[in-house]
Enzyme design. Structure first.
Site, PDB file in Angstrom:
ATOM      1  N   ASP A 181       0.868  -1.193   0.000  1.00 14.39           N
ATOM      2  CA  ASP A 181       0.000   0.000   0.000  1.00 14.39           C
ATOM      3  C   ASP A 181       0.900   1.238   0.000  1.00 14.39           C
ATOM      4  O   ASP A 181       1.939   1.254   0.668  1.00 14.39           O
ATOM      5  CB  ASP A 181      -0.872  -0.026   1.266  1.00 14.39           C
ATOM      6  CG  ASP A 181      -2.108   0.861   1.169  1.00 14.39           C
ATOM      7  OD1 ASP A 181      -3.220   0.337   1.359  1.00 14.39           O
ATOM      8  OD2 ASP A 181      -1.960   2.073   0.920  1.00 14.39           O
TER       9      ASP A 181
ATOM     10  N   LEU B 111      -0.171   4.101   1.092  1.00 13.25           N
ATOM     11  CA  LEU B 111      -0.715   4.924   2.186  1.00 13.25           C
ATOM     12  C   LEU B 111      -1.202   6.299   1.700  1.00 13.25           C
ATOM     13  O   LEU B 111      -1.226   7.254   2.466  1.00 13.25           O
ATOM     14  CB  LEU B 111       0.301   5.076   3.329  1.00 13.25           C
ATOM     15  CG  LEU B 111       0.742   3.771   4.010  1.00 13.25           C
ATOM     16  CD1 LEU B 111       1.773   4.050   5.105  1.00 13.25           C
ATOM     17  CD2 LEU B 111      -0.455   3.012   4.596  1.00 13.25           C
TER      18      LEU B 111
ATOM     19  N   GLY C  67      -4.945   4.788   2.222  1.00 11.52           N
ATOM     20  CA  GLY C  67      -4.841   3.774   3.269  1.00 11.52           C
ATOM     21  C   GLY C  67      -4.142   4.372   4.485  1.00 11.52           C
ATOM     22  O   GLY C  67      -3.437   5.377   4.363  1.00 11.52           O
TER      23      GLY C  67
ATOM     24  N   ASP D  37       4.104   1.469  -4.319  1.00 13.53           N
ATOM     25  CA  ASP D  37       3.135   2.052  -5.243  1.00 13.53           C
ATOM     26  C   ASP D  37       2.944   1.124  -6.435  1.00 13.53           C
ATOM     27  O   ASP D  37       3.929   0.571  -6.941  1.00 13.53           O
ATOM     28  CB  ASP D  37       3.698   3.409  -5.703  1.00 13.53           C
ATOM     29  CG  ASP D  37       2.609   4.307  -6.211  1.00 13.53           C
ATOM     30  OD1 ASP D  37       1.974   3.938  -7.223  1.00 13.53           O
ATOM     31  OD2 ASP D  37       2.388   5.371  -5.603  1.00 13.53           O
TER      32      ASP D  37
ATOM     33  N   ALA E 279      -7.425   1.255  -5.717  1.00 12.98           N
ATOM     34  CA  ALA E 279      -7.937   2.098  -6.803  1.00 12.98           C
ATOM     35  C   ALA E 279      -8.535   3.383  -6.259  1.00 12.98           C
ATOM     36  O   ALA E 279      -8.917   3.456  -5.090  1.00 12.98           O
ATOM     37  CB  ALA E 279      -8.988   1.330  -7.599  1.00 12.98           C
TER      38      ALA E 279
ATOM     39  N   ASN F 171      -3.977   5.634 -12.352  1.00 11.40           N
ATOM     40  CA  ASN F 171      -4.018   4.741 -11.194  1.00 11.40           C
ATOM     41  C   ASN F 171      -4.818   3.460 -11.460  1.00 11.40           C
ATOM     42  O   ASN F 171      -4.344   2.362 -11.208  1.00 11.40           O
ATOM     43  CB  ASN F 171      -4.601   5.487  -9.994  1.00 11.40           C
ATOM     44  CG  ASN F 171      -4.278   4.776  -8.706  1.00 11.40           C
ATOM     45  OD1 ASN F 171      -3.182   4.907  -8.188  1.00 11.40           O
ATOM     46  ND2 ASN F 171      -5.197   3.963  -8.235  1.00 11.40           N
TER      47      ASN F 171
ATOM     48  N   TYR G 232     -14.930   6.370 -13.639  1.00  9.82           N
ATOM     49  CA  TYR G 232     -14.558   5.384 -12.624  1.00  9.82           C
ATOM     50  C   TYR G 232     -15.057   3.987 -13.015  1.00  9.82           C
ATOM     51  O   TYR G 232     -14.291   3.017 -13.051  1.00  9.82           O
ATOM     52  CB  TYR G 232     -15.124   5.819 -11.267  1.00  9.82           C
ATOM     53  CG  TYR G 232     -15.196   4.729 -10.241  1.00  9.82           C
ATOM     54  CD1 TYR G 232     -14.029   4.211  -9.682  1.00  9.82           C
ATOM     55  CD2 TYR G 232     -16.419   4.191  -9.848  1.00  9.82           C
ATOM     56  CE1 TYR G 232     -14.102   3.197  -8.750  1.00  9.82           C
ATOM     57  CE2 TYR G 232     -16.490   3.184  -8.907  1.00  9.82           C
ATOM     58  CZ  TYR G 232     -15.330   2.683  -8.363  1.00  9.82           C
ATOM     59  OH  TYR G 232     -15.389   1.670  -7.451  1.00  9.82           O
TER      60      TYR G 232
ATOM     61  N   ASN H 153     -23.080  -1.001  -2.517  1.00  7.26           N
ATOM     62  CA  ASN H 153     -22.621   0.084  -1.628  1.00  7.26           C
ATOM     63  C   ASN H 153     -22.028  -0.466  -0.333  1.00  7.26           C
ATOM     64  O   ASN H 153     -22.763  -0.933   0.540  1.00  7.26           O
ATOM     65  CB  ASN H 153     -23.772   1.042  -1.329  1.00  7.26           C
ATOM     66  CG  ASN H 153     -24.155   1.863  -2.554  1.00  7.26           C
ATOM     67  OD1 ASN H 153     -24.596   1.305  -3.552  1.00  7.26           O
ATOM     68  ND2 ASN H 153     -23.962   3.157  -2.496  1.00  7.26           N
TER      69      ASN H 153
ATOM     70  N   ASP I 117     -26.984   9.711 -10.793  1.00 10.49           N
ATOM     71  CA  ASP I 117     -27.529   8.832  -9.749  1.00 10.49           C
ATOM     72  C   ASP I 117     -28.746   8.068 -10.263  1.00 10.49           C
ATOM     73  O   ASP I 117     -29.766   8.668 -10.571  1.00 10.49           O
ATOM     74  CB  ASP I 117     -27.986   9.678  -8.544  1.00 10.49           C
ATOM     75  CG  ASP I 117     -26.996   9.680  -7.405  1.00 10.49           C
ATOM     76  OD1 ASP I 117     -26.104   8.808  -7.386  1.00 10.49           O
ATOM     77  OD2 ASP I 117     -27.124  10.546  -6.523  1.00 10.49           O
TER      78      ASP I 117
HETATM   79  C1  UD1 Z   1     -21.075   5.179  -5.970  1.00 11.22           C
HETATM   80  C2  UD1 Z   1     -20.862   4.197  -7.093  1.00 11.22           C
HETATM   81  C3  UD1 Z   1     -20.208   2.955  -6.559  1.00 11.22           C
HETATM   82  C4  UD1 Z   1     -18.924   3.329  -5.884  1.00 11.22           C
HETATM   83  C5  UD1 Z   1     -19.267   4.233  -4.721  1.00 11.22           C
HETATM   84  C6  UD1 Z   1     -17.979   4.589  -4.000  1.00 11.22           C
HETATM   85  C7  UD1 Z   1     -22.440   4.255  -8.927  1.00 11.22           C
HETATM   86  C8  UD1 Z   1     -23.751   3.799  -9.433  1.00 11.22           C
HETATM   87  N1  UD1 Z   1     -22.110   3.845  -7.705  1.00 11.22           N
HETATM   88  O1  UD1 Z   1     -22.149   4.705  -5.189  1.00 11.22           O
HETATM   89  O2  UD1 Z   1     -19.917   2.068  -7.598  1.00 11.22           O
HETATM   90  O3  UD1 Z   1     -18.253   2.181  -5.439  1.00 11.22           O
HETATM   91  O4  UD1 Z   1     -19.906   5.402  -5.232  1.00 11.22           O
HETATM   92  O5  UD1 Z   1     -17.639   5.900  -4.071  1.00 11.22           O
HETATM   93  O6  UD1 Z   1     -21.721   4.956  -9.582  1.00 11.22           O
HETATM   94  N2  UD1 Z   1     -26.366  10.822  -1.089  1.00 11.22           N
HETATM   95  C9  UD1 Z   1     -27.000  11.955  -0.613  1.00 11.22           C
HETATM   96  N3  UD1 Z   1     -26.235  12.902  -0.008  1.00 11.22           N
HETATM   97  C10 UD1 Z   1     -24.890  12.786   0.139  1.00 11.22           C
HETATM   98  C11 UD1 Z   1     -24.246  11.629  -0.350  1.00 11.22           C
HETATM   99  C12 UD1 Z   1     -25.024  10.660  -0.967  1.00 11.22           C
HETATM  100  O7  UD1 Z   1     -28.209  12.115  -0.738  1.00 11.22           O
HETATM  101  O8  UD1 Z   1     -24.247  13.709   0.684  1.00 11.22           O
HETATM  102  C13 UD1 Z   1     -27.172   9.786  -1.743  1.00 11.22           C
HETATM  103  C14 UD1 Z   1     -26.813   9.553  -3.186  1.00 11.22           C
HETATM  104  O9  UD1 Z   1     -27.564  10.384  -4.028  1.00 11.22           O
HETATM  105  C15 UD1 Z   1     -27.156   8.077  -3.361  1.00 11.22           C
HETATM  106  C16 UD1 Z   1     -26.918   7.477  -1.983  1.00 11.22           C
HETATM  107  O10 UD1 Z   1     -26.907   8.575  -1.072  1.00 11.22           O
HETATM  108  O11 UD1 Z   1     -28.502   7.940  -3.670  1.00 11.22           O
HETATM  109  C17 UD1 Z   1     -25.605   6.737  -1.888  1.00 11.22           C
HETATM  110  O12 UD1 Z   1     -24.577   7.571  -2.401  1.00 11.22           O
HETATM  111  P1  UD1 Z   1     -23.037   7.210  -2.292  1.00 11.22           P
HETATM  112  O13 UD1 Z   1     -22.732   6.768  -0.913  1.00 11.22           O
HETATM  113  O14 UD1 Z   1     -22.277   8.365  -2.847  1.00 11.22           O
HETATM  114  O15 UD1 Z   1     -22.857   5.930  -3.208  1.00 11.22           O
HETATM  115  P2  UD1 Z   1     -23.312   5.671  -4.730  1.00 11.22           P
HETATM  116  O16 UD1 Z   1     -23.281   6.918  -5.509  1.00 11.22           O
HETATM  117  O17 UD1 Z   1     -24.577   4.909  -4.698  1.00 11.22           O
END
Ligand code: UD1
Length: 325
Positions: A35, A37, A40, A55, A78, A95, A144, A173, A288
């Site tokens: 790693d 860091l 991490g 790295d 990643a 990366n 990504y 998630n 989203d």
């Molecule tokens: C995204 C990626 C996922 C990635 C993950 C890590 C997609 C579809 N998914 O997940 O592959 O591994 O990020 O970064 O691209 N939300 C709010 N307010 C906030 C933050 C989030 O309302 O301040 C909502 C978002 O709109 C979403 C949910 O919470 O509906 C989850 O969001 P988030 O935790 O960012 O994950 P994803 O976007 O689902």
């Protein structure tokens, strides 16, 4: 003589990586963490695991480390912020693409045959149906997700051309922390929902902005499939065991087949913490999907794995515990 099989965990000081290291140690593997860091943290390292600071862009060092007689590699090093990947694709190209190719090349050059790769639900893009299975079309809508899909394809080519075997685990998630409190490194500058909710609860942030309340879902907020990080970790162990037994190269979805809306997550965090969460409704965040839920039936069948955490309050509790201890 130590007869434990050696596993190299690249990115093993990170959030998911440290949980994977813990699970591998508990399953009797000898673990080396590689790693840089950058995200991490040393606090996430286990004394039982060897640590090499390095790295994935440093090819000579990576090649040297890869000659250490590993039975398998887990690659979790990643960049993972969707928004950042759209603003700074160069960083993700370097990366996530170059870095992963360096690892695969170093493996093949040194006769290391098995790779468990950290992939993502973002390879699917906007879901055409839910729950999303492995046959769902692959159409990433952010850079990504594109980087992860490209590496899945590189691995597929290598598995046909060389003595190289892989399992790509597509996380939905990831949330939660080890229930025994052994992993304490909180992500700095979190971008994801639950860590942000925690920062609101602990007063580090004023409020949560909920991105959109007019989605076509029962409460109008987005629904996601939140899977506990210890369940992700146990899937990595199962994937390594599968590869070591000669299992097929493949891509598998890791989720719980259960959706939780943003407002349900807020309500859960309020129940668990006993505190009110200050939030408002903000505009939708670009890219989203309204609902993203996985079926992990394949992973369950192929790996003999089942997620243990099914209750969102139990999951949130493992994160809240970190704030209160
Ligand atoms: C995204 C990626 C996922 C990635 C993950 C890590 C997609 C579809 N998914 O997940 O592959 O591994 O990020 O970064 O691209 N939300 C709010 N307010 C906030 C933050 C989030 O309302 O301040 C909502 C978002 O709109 C979403 C949910 O919470 O509906 C989850 O969001 P988030 O935790 O960012 O994950 P994803 O976007 O689902």
């Amino acid at each position: 003589m130590d007869t434990k099989q050696k596993i190299l965990v690249i990115g093993g000081a990170g959030y998911i990586g440290s949980h994977v290291v813990k699970a591998l140690l508990e399953n009797g593997f000898a673990v080396t963490v590689y790693d840089n860091l950058s995200t991490g943290q040393e606090i996430n390292l286990f004394t039982e695991a060897e640590f090499i600071k390095g790295d994935i862009l440093d090819v000579p060092h990576l090649e040297k480390v890869m000659s250490g007689g590993y039975a398998a590699v887990v690659h979790l090093a990643a960049k993972k912020a969707v928004g950042e990947s759209m603003e700074n694709p160069q960083l993700y190209a370097t990366n996530n693409l170059n870095g992963a190719v360096n690892i695969i090349n170093a493996m093949v050059n040194n006769g290391v045959k098995n790779l468990v790769f950290s992939s993502t639900a973002a390879v699917f893009g906007m879901p055409q149906y839910v729950p999303v299975d492995e046959k769902h079309p692959l159409n990433p809508i952010n850079f990504y997700g594109f980087t992860k899909l490209q590496i899945e394809r590189v691995m597929d080519w290598f598995s046909n051309l060389k003595d190289f075997h892989y399992i790509a685990l597509r996380y939905f998630n990831a949330v939660g922390y080890a229930a025994d409190g052994s992993i304490r490194g909180k992500e700095k500058n979190p971008q994801n929902l639950l860590p942000i909710v925690m920062e609101v609860l602990t007063g580090k942030r004023d409020k949560l902005h909920i991105f959109g309340n007019n989605y076509d879902t029962p409460d109008g907020t987005c629904i996601r499939d939140y899977i506990h990080v210890e369940d992700l970790a146990s899937a990595h162990v199962a994937a390594i065991k599968k590869l070591l037994q000669g299992g097929n190269s493949q891509c598998l979805n890791l989720g719980t087949n259960k959706g939780t809306s943003v407002l349900e997550m807020v309500a859960s965090a309020e129940r668990v913490s006993g505190k009110k969460i200050n939030y408002d409704f903000a505009p939708r965040r670009p890219g989203d999907p309204a609902i993203l839920v996985a079926t992990s039936e394949s992973a369950q069948q192929q790996l003999g794995w089942t997620p243990r955490y099914t209750d969102i309050d139990e999951i949130v509790k493992t994160t809240w515990n970190l704030e209160t201890k």
